[in-house]
Design a protein around this motif. Sequence first.
Motif, PDB file in Angstrom:
ATOM      1  N   ILE A   7     -33.166   4.392 -39.067  1.00 20.88           N
ATOM      2  CA  ILE A   7     -33.511   3.129 -38.408  1.00 20.88           C
ATOM      3  C   ILE A   7     -32.260   2.457 -37.857  1.00 20.88           C
ATOM      4  O   ILE A   7     -32.250   1.956 -36.723  1.00 20.88           O
ATOM      5  CB  ILE A   7     -34.232   2.189 -39.403  1.00 20.88           C
ATOM      6  CG1 ILE A   7     -35.607   2.757 -39.774  1.00 20.88           C
ATOM      7  CG2 ILE A   7     -34.385   0.783 -38.813  1.00 20.88           C
ATOM      8  CD1 ILE A   7     -36.280   2.044 -40.934  1.00 20.88           C
ATOM      9  N   SER A   8     -31.179   2.475 -38.643  1.00 20.46           N
ATOM     10  CA  SER A   8     -29.919   1.863 -38.214  1.00 20.46           C
ATOM     11  C   SER A   8     -29.371   2.551 -36.975  1.00 20.46           C
ATOM     12  O   SER A   8     -28.917   1.900 -36.022  1.00 20.46           O
ATOM     13  CB  SER A   8     -28.887   1.927 -39.343  1.00 20.46           C
ATOM     14  OG  SER A   8     -29.338   1.234 -40.482  1.00 20.46           O
ATOM     15  N   LEU A   9     -29.417   3.879 -36.965  1.00 18.13           N
ATOM     16  CA  LEU A   9     -28.902   4.643 -35.831  1.00 18.13           C
ATOM     17  C   LEU A   9     -29.708   4.372 -34.564  1.00 18.13           C
ATOM     18  O   LEU A   9     -29.138   4.200 -33.482  1.00 18.13           O
ATOM     19  CB  LEU A   9     -28.927   6.140 -36.154  1.00 18.13           C
ATOM     20  CG  LEU A   9     -28.346   7.083 -35.084  1.00 18.13           C
ATOM     21  CD1 LEU A   9     -26.882   6.752 -34.820  1.00 18.13           C
ATOM     22  CD2 LEU A   9     -28.497   8.538 -35.517  1.00 18.13           C
ATOM     23  N   VAL A  10     -31.032   4.293 -34.707  1.00 16.06           N
ATOM     24  CA  VAL A  10     -31.896   4.033 -33.549  1.00 16.06           C
ATOM     25  C   VAL A  10     -31.620   2.652 -32.974  1.00 16.06           C
ATOM     26  O   VAL A  10     -31.423   2.490 -31.762  1.00 16.06           O
ATOM     27  CB  VAL A  10     -33.386   4.166 -33.939  1.00 16.06           C
ATOM     28  CG1 VAL A  10     -34.289   3.634 -32.822  1.00 16.06           C
ATOM     29  CG2 VAL A  10     -33.729   5.624 -34.231  1.00 16.06           C
ATOM     30  N   VAL A  11     -31.581   1.628 -33.830  1.00 12.37           N
ATOM     31  CA  VAL A  11     -31.372   0.257 -33.345  1.00 12.37           C
ATOM     32  C   VAL A  11     -29.966   0.098 -32.790  1.00 12.37           C
ATOM     33  O   VAL A  11     -29.767  -0.546 -31.748  1.00 12.37           O
ATOM     34  CB  VAL A  11     -31.639  -0.770 -34.474  1.00 12.37           C
ATOM     35  CG1 VAL A  11     -31.345  -2.190 -33.991  1.00 12.37           C
ATOM     36  CG2 VAL A  11     -33.075  -0.668 -34.955  1.00 12.37           C
TER      37      VAL A  11
ATOM     38  N   SER B 266     -22.334 -16.248 -42.604  1.00 14.95           N
ATOM     39  CA  SER B 266     -20.925 -16.141 -42.204  1.00 14.95           C
ATOM     40  C   SER B 266     -20.739 -15.127 -41.081  1.00 14.95           C
ATOM     41  O   SER B 266     -19.638 -14.965 -40.557  1.00 14.95           O
ATOM     42  CB  SER B 266     -20.054 -15.751 -43.405  1.00 14.95           C
ATOM     43  OG  SER B 266     -20.388 -14.447 -43.877  1.00 14.95           O
ATOM     44  N   VAL B 267     -21.815 -14.440 -40.675  1.00  9.92           N
ATOM     45  CA  VAL B 267     -21.764 -13.505 -39.543  1.00  9.92           C
ATOM     46  C   VAL B 267     -21.394 -14.269 -38.279  1.00  9.92           C
ATOM     47  O   VAL B 267     -21.992 -15.294 -37.961  1.00  9.92           O
ATOM     48  CB  VAL B 267     -23.142 -12.823 -39.350  1.00  9.92           C
ATOM     49  CG1 VAL B 267     -23.146 -11.975 -38.089  1.00  9.92           C
ATOM     50  CG2 VAL B 267     -23.489 -11.980 -40.560  1.00  9.92           C
ATOM     51  N   LYS B 268     -20.396 -13.780 -37.547  1.00  9.26           N
ATOM     52  CA  LYS B 268     -19.948 -14.452 -36.325  1.00  9.26           C
ATOM     53  C   LYS B 268     -20.383 -13.724 -35.053  1.00  9.26           C
ATOM     54  O   LYS B 268     -20.358 -14.292 -33.968  1.00  9.26           O
ATOM     55  CB  LYS B 268     -18.426 -14.601 -36.331  1.00  9.26           C
ATOM     56  CG  LYS B 268     -17.859 -15.380 -37.511  1.00  9.26           C
ATOM     57  CD  LYS B 268     -18.475 -16.770 -37.650  1.00  9.26           C
ATOM     58  CE  LYS B 268     -18.034 -17.721 -36.567  1.00  9.26           C
ATOM     59  NZ  LYS B 268     -18.599 -19.086 -36.773  1.00  9.26           N
ATOM     60  N   GLU B 269     -20.754 -12.446 -35.185  1.00 12.44           N
ATOM     61  CA  GLU B 269     -21.328 -11.689 -34.078  1.00 12.44           C
ATOM     62  C   GLU B 269     -22.515 -10.903 -34.630  1.00 12.44           C
ATOM     63  O   GLU B 269     -22.379 -10.189 -35.619  1.00 12.44           O
ATOM     64  CB  GLU B 269     -20.310 -10.731 -33.458  1.00 12.44           C
ATOM     65  CG  GLU B 269     -19.202 -11.424 -32.686  1.00 12.44           C
ATOM     66  CD  GLU B 269     -18.278 -10.441 -31.996  1.00 12.44           C
ATOM     67  OE1 GLU B 269     -17.663 -10.831 -30.974  1.00 12.44           O
ATOM     68  OE2 GLU B 269     -18.167  -9.286 -32.460  1.00 12.44           O
ATOM     69  N   MET B 270     -23.662 -11.042 -33.985  1.00  8.03           N
ATOM     70  CA  MET B 270     -24.874 -10.441 -34.521  1.00  8.03           C
ATOM     71  C   MET B 270     -24.999  -8.970 -34.153  1.00  8.03           C
ATOM     72  O   MET B 270     -24.702  -8.563 -33.025  1.00  8.03           O
ATOM     73  CB  MET B 270     -26.094 -11.196 -34.007  1.00  8.03           C
ATOM     74  CG  MET B 270     -26.224 -12.584 -34.600  1.00  8.03           C
ATOM     75  SD  MET B 270     -26.810 -12.560 -36.314  1.00  8.03           S
ATOM     76  CE  MET B 270     -28.573 -12.591 -36.042  1.00  8.03           C
ATOM     77  N   GLY B 271     -25.450  -8.182 -35.122  1.00  8.20           N
ATOM     78  CA  GLY B 271     -25.715  -6.772 -34.923  1.00  8.20           C
ATOM     79  C   GLY B 271     -26.636  -6.310 -36.032  1.00  8.20           C
ATOM     80  O   GLY B 271     -26.825  -7.008 -37.033  1.00  8.20           O
ATOM     81  N   PHE B 272     -27.220  -5.133 -35.887  1.00 14.14           N
ATOM     82  CA  PHE B 272     -28.266  -4.675 -36.799  1.00 14.14           C
ATOM     83  C   PHE B 272     -27.888  -4.763 -38.277  1.00 14.14           C
ATOM     84  O   PHE B 272     -28.690  -5.151 -39.125  1.00 14.14           O
ATOM     85  CB  PHE B 272     -28.678  -3.238 -36.458  1.00 14.14           C
ATOM     86  CG  PHE B 272     -27.662  -2.187 -36.844  1.00 14.14           C
ATOM     87  CD1 PHE B 272     -27.721  -1.561 -38.076  1.00 14.14           C
ATOM     88  CD2 PHE B 272     -26.630  -1.844 -35.978  1.00 14.14           C
ATOM     89  CE1 PHE B 272     -26.776  -0.602 -38.447  1.00 14.14           C
ATOM     90  CE2 PHE B 272     -25.683  -0.897 -36.337  1.00 14.14           C
ATOM     91  CZ  PHE B 272     -25.753  -0.273 -37.576  1.00 14.14           C
ATOM     92  N   ALA B 273     -26.627  -4.405 -38.614  1.00 14.41           N
ATOM     93  CA  ALA B 273     -26.220  -4.341 -40.026  1.00 14.41           C
ATOM     94  C   ALA B 273     -26.085  -5.725 -40.653  1.00 14.41           C
ATOM     95  O   ALA B 273     -26.058  -5.848 -41.886  1.00 14.41           O
ATOM     96  CB  ALA B 273     -24.920  -3.563 -40.172  1.00 14.41           C
TER      97      ALA B 273
END
Length: 295
Positions: free
Chosen positions: A40-44, A150-157
């Motif tokens: 799922i992580s690889l696909v997204v 605390s995430v400053k840039e959004m991404g799947f992980a």
Amino acid sequence: MTKYLDAFINAFSGSLSWTWKSIVFDVPWYTNYFWGLLLISLVVWSLEILFPWRKNQSIFRKDFWLDFFYMFFNFFVFSIIISGFYKVLELLFSSNGIPIKSLAIVDLSKLHMAWQLLIFFIVLDFVQWFTHVMLHKFPALWNFHKVHHSVKEMGFAAHLRYHWMENILYKPLKTFGVLILGGFEPEQAYIVHFFAITIGHFNHSNIKITWGPFRYIFNNPVMHLYHHAYTIPEGSYGVNFGISLSLWDYIFKTNYIPEESGNVRLGFEGDEHFPKGFVKQNLYGFTKDKEEQKE
């Protein structure tokens, strides 16, 4: 005392064994959470690379590897560690004459499995929505939840970057959600689990998806980006609390999407003082931060 220790050891070793069997493909493929999570992580992530919403954001965005570590720590390592404690609690309930099945208030046994899974999904999602609201509303809980924000840039992980205490808070309530559904056998729950992981990954991804008219039912990256926004509506303790479903936010009037450019500052007030590393972030919440101590 011995029976509790045995229960702890058996649950711990069982979880460890199942995880290892998953890694070496010694479990049914449809229940393999280890490789399922990777797939799922690889696909997204591939979709993020091919169709980036914020085109100036790097493929290996800020804290990419930290979030990748969080993903496996929270999903597997901590689950293995805590499994023994939950088994002991279950044994304590039964030993004190509190049969788990007595908590059921709805009987799903006569429904088709598809309806059982749908109800299971909706109930668990509401429980998680409610828990999420509590994490924002109460300062003591918010201190733990700050790790996720605390995430400053959004991404799947970023989906699975959260303080380990959130496992302690979420899981008992999720378990309660399962227990009130009498007649439901959770062997097929992996279907709901994989679906929820996929939605969660998409919600945190650098992809612009709104699901069209289904935006009022399912959470989406545009809506969830504003959940992580540094600036929230005045007088609010948060917006867009949805996990998989957005409908709870529309029902309880906590929805907020002012625009859809994707250029939103993320974080929270004072996050410049928030710890950057995994260990310090996971010790955070048990003591007052430096800024609070100065006041």
